[in-house]
Every structure is written in structure tokens, then in C-alpha cells.
Design a protein around this motif. Structure first.
Motif, PDB file in Angstrom:
ATOM      1  N   UNK A 125       0.847  -1.280   0.113  1.00  0.00           N
ATOM      2  CA  UNK A 125      -0.033  -0.128  -0.136  1.00  0.00           C
ATOM      3  C   UNK A 125       0.655   1.190   0.058  1.00  0.00           C
ATOM      4  N   UNK A 126       2.079   1.153   0.085  1.00  0.00           N
ATOM      5  CA  UNK A 126       3.162   2.314   0.178  1.00  0.00           C
ATOM      6  C   UNK A 126       3.339   3.115  -1.014  1.00  0.00           C
ATOM      7  N   UNK A 127       4.132   4.081  -0.930  1.00  0.00           N
ATOM      8  CA  UNK A 127       4.638   4.589  -2.295  1.00  0.00           C
ATOM      9  C   UNK A 127       5.569   3.980  -3.330  1.00  0.00           C
ATOM     10  N   UNK A 128       5.119   4.047  -4.391  1.00  0.00           N
ATOM     11  CA  UNK A 128       5.935   3.229  -5.373  1.00  0.00           C
ATOM     12  C   UNK A 128       5.639   1.750  -5.226  1.00  0.00           C
ATOM     13  N   UNK A 129       4.561   1.506  -4.664  1.00  0.00           N
ATOM     14  CA  UNK A 129       3.984   0.305  -4.659  1.00  0.00           C
ATOM     15  C   UNK A 129       2.949   0.039  -5.772  1.00  0.00           C
ATOM     16  N   UNK A 130       2.377  -1.135  -5.821  1.00  0.00           N
ATOM     17  CA  UNK A 130       1.437  -1.642  -7.040  1.00  0.00           C
ATOM     18  C   UNK A 130       0.357  -0.709  -7.285  1.00  0.00           C
ATOM     19  N   UNK A 131       0.004   0.120  -6.225  1.00  0.00           N
ATOM     20  CA  UNK A 131      -1.479   0.978  -6.214  1.00  0.00           C
ATOM     21  C   UNK A 131      -0.879   2.577  -6.508  1.00  0.00           C
ATOM     22  N   UNK A 132       0.380   2.516  -6.774  1.00  0.00           N
ATOM     23  CA  UNK A 132       1.017   3.775  -7.040  1.00  0.00           C
ATOM     24  C   UNK A 132       1.591   4.148  -8.470  1.00  0.00           C
ATOM     25  N   UNK A 133       1.432   3.329  -9.204  1.00  0.00           N
ATOM     26  CA  UNK A 133       2.055   3.618 -10.558  1.00  0.00           C
ATOM     27  C   UNK A 133       1.580   4.828 -11.218  1.00  0.00           C
TER      28      UNK A 133
END
Length: 302
Positions: free
Chosen positions: A161-169
Motif C-alpha cells: 500500500x506504500x509509495x511506489x507500490x502496485x497501487x501507486x504507478x
């Protein structure tokens, strides 16, 4: 165990119910079997058949309905261990959700989620399988899995859930920068649905057992809605619902400890036993009503 039904002792036998109680006019043995002994109206009737006394619902054993103690059980009652593991981990996370002492970073829950709320509770669920408690095995094992999964979500190495994670592309940031909030909402909604199923199984048990799952159900609902509100950009509602979820979670934690104490305490280790309050429509409540009616009838004939 306590006099609420923790184990089959001399004082508990007088409060047992089932076929043996039916012989004394306090209950009725299952009837209406179809061919092969199966009744679609009561598919679990065979569990309650026989002459052995059965104990009333008891949160300290994680038993929501009539049950028989395991014959010559070689291991201790695993329910208080699972309840305690759930309670402590839930207590810490709920304190953070409430913003206690200004703490709002939940990563301290990670070691608890893996070690106590996760592994230990999962083991307690496996031991419930050994003693034949389907409800306890399902609930404790599942919530142990929940805490392990939640710990993975918060582990920085996984960066789910963090930055540069799969939800922050870059593509997601352009279309829905708060997609991770909706994803967390789905995660918690699933646990709300599962907890509701377990809650329905406690409606004929005890008040304290029911309230544990009721408050936990509301906790999951509030937290799921908080993430949905956050995904919609409503920051104020997000914080309000998160605190509401923390409040219900805190109550659920203490109710879990309450039921755990009921399962541990007996006359050999405690100066007092705590009540579990059987519902009036439960088997135990029905016995009390019949006993009071019999007492009034005998007094009228005297």
C-alpha cells in the motif's frame, strides 16, 4: 472451567441439556428424521442425538450452541488462547485507530499480527479442530489468517500500500490516485461479511459471546466505510469512521478478554466467576423458564 459451561463437572451436569434432559421433561430429543436419518430442516440434528448430556453455549469454549465435551481430551481448552491473541492485537490496532496519545502509524501492529494475533491464533484454531469444535476452528483460524494478511499489508518490505507500490504507478496515479483506499475497503468488506455469518451463529448462545461478534462486525463495517470515504475524497468522514471503527474494535477486544477469562477461571484459580448471560430464547434460557414454571406449578399445588 466456570459454572457457565466450561467443562463437565458435577455442578455443570445439573445444568446440562439434551436427550438426558428430555427424559426428565426439560427438553425434547430430535425428531422427524427422514430416510437415512437426515432431516433437511435440521441437518445438524445428529450432532445433538444420543443420551449424553450436552452443555449450553459458552464463549469460554467458543461454542455457540449445545455441545458435548470431548471424551478424554488430551489437550487443554484452546479457546482462551485464541481469544487472548485476538484481543491484544485488536486492542493495539484500535488504540491507534482512535488516535490515542497522538499515535497514528499502525506499524507496531506488524509483530503482533504475525506472532500473536496471527500465528498463535491460527494454532488455537487448529487445536479447536482436534477437539471437534467446528465454529471455533473456523473463527480462530480465519482471524489468525486475517492478522497475518494485515501484517503483510503493513510490512514495508512488501510495500503493498506504500509509495511506489502496485497501487501507486503512474497510470493509476493519473486515473485514481486513491485506488488503494478502495482496495482496502474491499478487503475489510470481505471480513465484515464473514463476521456477519459468524454473528448469525451466535444468536442462540450468550449475550457476551454475541456482543463480541456484533462489535467486531461493526468495527469491520466502520473501517471499510472509512476507506471508501477516503477514496471519495471525504477526509473528515474518513477520520470519523476510523475512530468509530477503533471504538468498536476496543470494545470487541475487551469482550474477547472477557470470554477468555470465562474460559480460564474456575474455583481452583479464581475467587470469582463471571457471568455470560444466556439469551432467554437459548436452550439454557428455555430450561430456566421451564424450571420457573415448574416451581410456580408446584407452589400452586402445595
Amino acid at each position: 472451567m466456570s459454572n457457565s459451561g466450561g467443562s463437565l463437572t458435577d455442578k455443570d451436569i445439573g445444568h446440562a441439556t439434551g436427550a438426558a434432559a428430555a427424559a426428565n421433561g426439560r427438553g425434547a430429543a430430535p425428531t422427524g428424521y427422514y430416510r437415512g436419518g437426515y432431516d433437511p430442516r435440521n441437518p445438524m440434528a445428529h450432532v445433538h442425538a444420543g443420551d449424553e448430556p450436552r452443555l449450553p453455549a459458552f464463549g469460554g469454549e467458543f461454542q455457540p450452541g449445545l455441545w458435548r465435551p470431548a471424551e478424554k481430551r488430551q489437550i487443554a481448552n484452546p479457546a482462551p488462547l485464541g481469544l487472548s491473541a485476538f484481543a491484544l492485537t485488536t486492542f493495539v490496532l484500535s488504540a491507534i485507530n482512535l488516535g490515542a496519545r497522538g499515535v497514528n502509524v499502525p506499524n507496531i501492529v506488524v509483530p503482533l499480527a504475525f506472532g500473536y494475533g496471527g500465528l498463535v491464533q491460527l494454532l488455537a484454531g487448529m487445536w479447536e479442530m482436534v477437539v471437534g469444535n467446528t465454529f471455533g476452528a473456523t473463527a480462530l483460524s480465519s482471524y489468525g489468517g486475517f492478522w497475518i494478511a494485515y501484517g503483510l499489508l503493513l510490512t514495508p518490505h512488501w510495500n503493498i500500500l506504500g509509495s511506489e507500490g502496485p497501487y501507486k504507478t503512474d497510470a493509476i496515479n493519473e486515473t485514481d490516485p486513491l485506488m488503494s483506499e478502495s482496495a482496502m475497503g474491499f478487503f475489510l468488506t470481505g471480513w465484515f461479511i464473514f463476521t456477519t455469518i459468524l454473528l448469525l451463529c451466535t444468536l442462540r448462545s450468550t449475550v457476551m459471546f454475541f456482543l463480541l461478534f456484533f462489535t467486531l462486525d461493526l468495527c469491520f463495517l466502520m473501517l471499510a466505510c472509512s476507506h471508501y470515504a477516503h477514496s471519495g475524497g471525504d477526509e473528515a468522514m474518513f477520520h470519523t469512521l476510523t475512530k468509530a471503527g477503533g471504538g468498536f474494535g476496543m470494545v470487541a477486544a475487551f469482550l474477547a478478554w472477557y470470554n477468555a477469562f470465562a474460559g480460564i477461571a474456575d474455583s481452583s484459580n479464581s475467587f470469582f466467576l463471571i457471568p455470560v448471560f444466556h439469551f432467554p430464547w437459548s436452550e439454557k434460557g428455555r430450561e430456566h423458564r421451564l424450571a420457573r414454571a415448574a416451581t410456580r406449578e408446584s407452589r400452586d399445588h402445595a
